[in-house]
Write a protein that holds these residues in place. Structure first.
Motif, PDB file in Angstrom:
ATOM      1  N   LEU A  62       0.841  -1.193   0.000  1.00 59.91           N
ATOM      2  CA  LEU A  62       0.000   0.000   0.000  1.00 59.91           C
ATOM      3  C   LEU A  62       0.877   1.243   0.000  1.00 59.91           C
ATOM      4  N   PHE A  63       2.022   1.130   0.658  1.00 62.79           N
ATOM      5  CA  PHE A  63       2.981   2.226   0.742  1.00 62.79           C
ATOM      6  C   PHE A  63       4.174   1.914  -0.145  1.00 62.79           C
ATOM      7  N   THR A  64       4.788   2.929  -0.731  1.00 64.22           N
ATOM      8  CA  THR A  64       5.897   2.714  -1.667  1.00 64.22           C
ATOM      9  C   THR A  64       7.195   3.324  -1.136  1.00 64.22           C
ATOM     10  N   PHE A  65       7.582   2.878   0.038  1.00 72.86           N
ATOM     11  CA  PHE A  65       8.856   3.325   0.587  1.00 72.86           C
ATOM     12  C   PHE A  65       9.999   2.740  -0.231  1.00 72.86           C
ATOM     13  N   ASP A  66      11.132   3.422  -0.242  1.00 76.55           N
ATOM     14  CA  ASP A  66      12.299   2.924  -0.974  1.00 76.55           C
ATOM     15  C   ASP A  66      12.889   1.679  -0.333  1.00 76.55           C
ATOM     16  N   LYS A  67      12.861   1.614   0.963  1.00 76.51           N
ATOM     17  CA  LYS A  67      13.448   0.480   1.692  1.00 76.51           C
ATOM     18  C   LYS A  67      12.412  -0.628   1.859  1.00 76.51           C
ATOM     19  N   ALA A  68      12.834  -1.858   1.580  1.00 76.80           N
ATOM     20  CA  ALA A  68      11.923  -3.002   1.688  1.00 76.80           C
ATOM     21  C   ALA A  68      11.439  -3.197   3.118  1.00 76.80           C
ATOM     22  N   TRP A  69      12.323  -2.991   4.102  1.00 77.72           N
ATOM     23  CA  TRP A  69      11.922  -3.201   5.492  1.00 77.72           C
ATOM     24  C   TRP A  69      10.821  -2.215   5.898  1.00 77.72           C
ATOM     25  N   ALA A  70      10.847  -1.004   5.356  1.00 79.19           N
ATOM     26  CA  ALA A  70       9.819  -0.012   5.679  1.00 79.19           C
ATOM     27  C   ALA A  70       8.478  -0.415   5.071  1.00 79.19           C
ATOM     28  N   ARG A  71       8.503  -0.982   3.865  1.00 79.39           N
ATOM     29  CA  ARG A  71       7.262  -1.470   3.248  1.00 79.39           C
ATOM     30  C   ARG A  71       6.662  -2.610   4.053  1.00 79.39           C
ATOM     31  N   VAL A  72       7.525  -3.516   4.540  1.00 76.32           N
ATOM     32  CA  VAL A  72       7.050  -4.649   5.343  1.00 76.32           C
ATOM     33  C   VAL A  72       6.445  -4.155   6.650  1.00 76.32           C
ATOM     34  N   VAL A  73       7.161  -3.279   7.341  1.00 76.23           N
ATOM     35  CA  VAL A  73       6.668  -2.771   8.625  1.00 76.23           C
ATOM     36  C   VAL A  73       5.367  -1.993   8.435  1.00 76.23           C
ATOM     37  N   ALA A  74       5.309  -1.133   7.444  1.00 74.64           N
ATOM     38  CA  ALA A  74       4.106  -0.318   7.225  1.00 74.64           C
ATOM     39  C   ALA A  74       2.928  -1.168   6.747  1.00 74.64           C
TER      40      ALA A  74
END
Length: 96
Positions: A62-74
């Motif tokens: 749903l979110f398009t953060f650059d870092k994969a870990w941020a996408r997983v957490v969000a």
């Protein structure tokens, strides 16, 4: 008779809250496994990942953060919070 109804609704509310807690637990467990770089070849890790994917199908990516870990957490974290919030809100309504 009202005691029975109250007891039944209390039990139903408890079951709903427990199910919401388990769903959130699975999602949070996957977030931790991901962040700690758990062995994806392990059957338990694979089971948790598959379960989390199913539970968070609507919120992952749903979110398009650059870092994969941020996408997983969000993505998975949002699903966990929503399940907890909705599950406990419904349980509270049933309990009344």
């Amino acid at each position: 008779m009202s005691t029975r109804r109250s007891s039944g609704s209390s039990t139903a509310a408890r079951v709903i809250a427990i199910i919401a807690d388990i769903m959130a637990f699975i999602l949070i467990l996957w977030i931790l496994m991901y962040l700690l770089d758990a062995n994806r070849g392990n059957e338990l890790v694979q089971f948790v990942h598959d379960s989390a994917n199913w539970l968070a199908g609507w919120s992952y990516d749903l979110f398009t953060f650059d870092k994969a870990w941020a996408r997983v957490v969000a993505g998975y974290g949002l699903a966990a919070v929503v399940y907890l919030f909705i599950g406990h809100a419904v349980a509270g309504r049933v309990r009344r």
